[in-house]
Design a protein around this motif. Structure first.
Motif: not given
Length: 144
Positions: A4-12, A51-65, A73-77
């Motif tokens: 799991e990784e959450t990416l964000y940019s302080k500038w954004i 705005i909260l949705e666009a501020m950061a995104f998450r990468v999660r890897i499970y055994e199936e995907g 995780g509302l609009f962008i997924r």
């Protein structure tokens, strides 16, 4: 969960901060005057969610995907099943992956996923070495 990784940019975040402050002020003024309360409430809620949705995104890897999503995780997924991936490549720089679907924020590297069918997907990462190990452990071939 394998990764799991959450990416964000302080500038954004700094760029998106003014609407997060201004919209509640407008909502307060709407309540104070008694006019446009419903419209302002809906507009404020939607603005804050986007705005909260666009501020950061998450990468999660499970055994199936692999599950890629915006912060909430509302609009962008997007979900990519492991068996759909033909090969993957890790490239230096967050803008060096030209997939049709690209989840990006400033980061050290990007991961390109070549899919057997459907559009290829890429995303940014700050931990390319760890991500490579997880994908290899799941049997995904490393490609070009």
């Amino acid at each position: 969960m394998l990764y799991e990784e959450t990416l964000y940019s302080k500038w954004i975040i700094l760029l998106l901060l003014p609407p997060l402050v201004i919209m509640p002020i407008g909502l307060y003024e709407s309540f104070a005057t008694g006019q446009g309360v419903l419209i302002m409430t809906v507009a404020t809620a939607l603005t804050i969610a986007v705005i909260l949705e666009a501020m950061a995104f998450r990468v999660r890897i499970y055994e199936e995907g692999i599950f890629l999503s915006g912060f909430l995780g509302l609009f962008i997924r997007k979900t990519i099943r492991i068996d759909e991936i033909e090969w993957f490549a890790v490239r230096e720089g967050w803008t060096s992956c030209p997939a049709k679907i690209h989840f990006t924020l400033p980061a050290r590297a990007c991961v390109y996923l070549k899919r057997r069918k459907g559009w290829d997907v890429s995303f940014s990462t700050n931990r390319p070495e760890e991500l490579t190990e997880v994908l290899r452990s799941l049997g995904v071939q490393r490609g070009a």
